[in-house]
Scaffold this active site. Structure first.
Site, PDB file in Angstrom:
ATOM      1  CD  GLU A  77      -2.627   1.537   2.388  1.00 26.76           C
ATOM      2  OE1 GLU A  77      -2.743   2.222   2.747  1.00 26.76           O
ATOM      3  OE2 GLU A  77      -3.024  -0.398   3.136  1.00 26.76           O
ATOM      4  CG  ASP A  78       1.438   3.177   3.521  1.00 26.87           C
ATOM      5  OD1 ASP A  78       0.808   3.447   3.186  1.00 26.87           O
ATOM      6  OD2 ASP A  78       1.642   2.939   4.345  1.00 26.87           O
TER       7      ASP A  78
END
Length: 720
Positions: A77-78
């Site tokens: 996600e990051d």
């Protein structure tokens, strides 16, 4: 304290010395490298967060794959890492868990609520295959809540509300009492900061006195149980802040009236000793009537087992005693994690799958729900504790949430039984559909051929299953009606231009138009026209060249007068993705004002009605996601549009006050359409004012101005 990777290794070695420590170390290095340039809002290196999540999972004694997933849960996600990379380095199990906790991009959805609903749907689908997904997610959420003070206030409230409404109830349904209590207390701190602070300070003052009381009662319990030969470990505590607050709200009392905020746990070696201990406690202290609960004989759906009783000391001080075995206590604290602490590679066992059967039910419901907001609502309903136990005439036990009705019972038996339900017999007596089920009720459902669900049933049901089945039936019925109406409107529009309705059957002409509209077949088009999503005229203009239509154009004067008379086509609002000709009306039930959050509802053949999201009718109207449509205030308007607002004022009954109120409203450039005043009790009066304002800011300025007038006690905006 900042958690170190070595702390995790030591904890894992204590309960799982055969773990793959080399793979775990590689995961730590991988996470550190991917997050190396990232910093949390607190100013700490981002790596602190995955380390804390992995530590929480190690405290639950989970397997290596779970802890590795904790270290890597944010890398997809990051960072630029892909799931394929995670799987290549750490295996399919870890990749599946990481995928389950990775959020879907918000860019796909127009609202935060839609994104939240779809993320929850994705996570639950992954949970059904592997419960480690939710265990990692709960650990992630717990640490995020512990560090929430570093975020902006609006984010704090949004995340705390989601935690309170979704993740704490999930922890409860999984029997994870320790997680549930921690998430509730942390959410309460941000959702009700003043109440939390006041209650925390009060409990802090009582802690010294309570500490002496706990020591005294603990010694007494050990003495009396020892005299009966019952071996037990006893601990005392003050209940959590939120649990005390919840009791205050439920019983409408203040903190000084909460006496049994002290609870003792008695852990014994066997079920026999549990009941013996309960008898001993009751022989020494007087039990409080109605407060004895046997969750051993009838466990909660989340696997919780314990005996609960509240007793009164000789000097009038009540306290609670919870009695259970060590095994029951482990389950009460860790829930499904206690049953499902992995041996390496061990899959979910059949017995464990039965304990989370509610996940399977949610999986079934989600297939019928296209709109993620509807899915979100149904999951929230199902997450609340099931506390009412009822029986079929043959003795089968069915559990329901508080407030459930015979309709919930009927749909729990079978969908067709629910659809044809006309009433019920409870304990041999006929009751209406709105009857609220009670513990121990024996329920027999009455049915009748030809009986069908109505929209009102949605307000009479509490379970997600019942609501899902009712909505599904209503949607199918509404679509059939809409297809019929849409066909009629399309044919009528063609005849108006002296064209044959047979054009609608010409696939060569209609296929391209349907494709442009994103529709699969003509029935989809007819349904859209019947709902009001598409006008029949726009389809005709696409079907026949404009030049030809101009030659046979009918007189539109009557239609224009009709539209103007109904106040349709409100210039202040526009519908996303639709032309300016679509009919729009503001809901009279709530009278939305420009600037408020709004939502559109399509009425068959009448266009779009715009409601405030705070409208009391929204919940009833929005049962059909196909009739919900995104609307917004049109920023292109010139500011001439005005909006009706109704205010109800509570004032002191004194001379000249009404004139002062009217003058203040006029000074603030609001136009009064109607004023009514009535005298109430205690020398007060009520004044009802209907006025027009330019927007929400203007309305709030008027309300603020009225509130400052001496003698005005309260000002509220009436939605109806």
């Amino acid at each position: 304290m900042v958690r170190r990777f070595e702390d995790i290794l030591e904890r894992l070695e204590d309960y799982n010395p055969g773990a793959d420590f080399d793979l775990l170390r590689r995961a730590y290095i991988f996470s550190a490298r991917e997050h190396r340039n990232q910093v949390r809002r607190s100013g700490e290196p981002y790596l602190v967060h995955p380390l804390e999540v992995a530590w929480i999972l190690a405290e639950l004694k989970l397997d290596t794959a779970s802890i590795i997933a904790g270290l890597l849960h944010d890398v997809v996600e990051d960072t630029l890492t892909t799931l394929e990379t995670v799987e290549g380095y750490f295996g399919a199990d870890v990749a599946h868990i990481v995928a389950g906790v990775t959020k879907i991009s918000r860019l796909k959805y127009s609202t935060q609520e839609q994104a939240q609903g779809e993320n929850l749907r994705k996570m639950i689908l992954a949970m059904v295959d592997d419960l480690r997904v939710i265990l990692v997610k709960l650990a992630d959420r717990l640490h995020n809540m512990r560090t929430l003070e570093h975020l902006a206030p609006e984010k704090q409230i949004r995340i705390a509300r989601e935690t309170f409404e979704i993740y704490a109830p999930i922890a409860n349904r999984l029997g994870m009492g320790r997680f549930k209590a921690a998430l509730e207390d942390l959410s309460f701190q941000y959702l009700e900061p003043e109440s939390h602070l006041a209650l925390s300070q009060t409990l802090k003052k009582r802690r010294k006195i309570s500490g002496e009381f706990i020591e005294e009662m603990q010694a007494k319990l050990e003495e009396v149980l020892g005299e009966q030969g019952i071996e037990a470990r006893i601990s005392g505590r003050i209940k959590s802040v939120y649990s005390i607050y919840r009791k205050m709200k439920a019983q409408q009392i203040d903190v000084d009236q909460v006496y049994d905020y002290v609870a003792f746990r008695v852990l014994t070696g066997s079920v026999k000793d549990c009941y013996a201990a309960l008898g001993t406690v009751h022989s020494v202290w007087r039990p409080v009537p109605g407060r004895i609960k046997d969750y051993i004989a009838m466990p909660k759906p989340n696997m919780y087992q314990s005996l609960h009783t509240s007793v009164m000391t000789g000097r009038g001080q009540p306290f609670e005693v919870q009695i259970r075995t060590d095994e029951m206590h482990n389950i009460a604290e860790e829930g499904i994690a206690a049953h499902w602490q992995y041996k390496e590679g061990r899959p979910l066992q059949t017995g464990d799958a039965e304990k989370v059967a509610w996940l399977r039910r949610i999986l079934d419901w989600q297939q019928d729900l296209k709109d993620p907001r509807d899915f979100l609502e149904l999951v929230k309903v199902d997450l609340y504790p099931e506390e009412v136990y009822t029986f079929t005439p043959k003795g089968k036990v069915l559990s329901f949430p508080r407030g459930a009705t015979p309709l919930d019972f009927a749909y729990a038996i079978h969908t067709e039984v629910g659809h044809h339900c006309t009433g019920a017999k409870v304990n041999g007596k006929i009751v209406p559909l709105k009857y609220v089920l009670q513990n121990g009720d024996i329920v027999e459902i009455l049915t009748q051929a030809g009986k069908v669900p109505s929209r009102d049933w949605l307000s009479l049901t509490r379970t997600s299953r019942a609501r899902s089945k009712i909505r599904s039936w209503l949607n199918a019925t509404e679509r059939t009606k809409s297809v019929s109406l849409g066909r009629e409107l399309a044919e009528k529009e063609l005849r108006k231009y002296k064209l044959s309705p047979a054009l609608l059957q010409n696939e060569d002409k209609t296929a391209a138009i349907l494709k442009k509209l994103g529709l699969a077949e003509m029935d989809d088009f007819f349904a859209a026209v019947g709902y009001g999503k598409i006008t029949a005229h726009s389809f005709v203009t696409a079907l026949v060249p404009t030049a030809e239509l101009e030659e046979i154009k009918p007189d539109g004067r009557v239609a224009r007068v009709f539209k103007r008379a109904l106040g349709l086509g409100h210039k202040a609002v526009k519908v996303r993705g639709f032309d300016d000709d679509i009919m729009i009306a503001l809901g009279r039930c709530c009278n939305p004002v420009r600037g408020e959050a709004i939502i559109g509802y399509i009425t068959r053949g009448k266009g779009v009605t715009v409601h405030s999201t705070q409208c009391p009718n929204v919940g009833r109207l929005m049962y059909d996601p196909e009739r919900r449509i995104e609307v917004e205030w049109d920023t292109r308007i010139d500011g001439t549009a005005v909006f009706d607002v109704k205010l109800v004022l509570t004032v002191q009954d004194r001379q000249g006050l009404l004139a002062k109120i009217v003058s203040t409203i006029a000074d603030l450039k609001a136009n009064i359409k109607n004023v009514e005043a009535t005298t109430a009790e205690a020398s007060n009066a009520h004044i009802r004012v209907i006025m027009t304002v330019k927007d929400e800011v203007h309305m709030n300025r008027v309300i603020s101005g009225i509130s400052r007038i001496q003698g005005v006690l309260d000002v509220i905006r009436a939605r109806r």
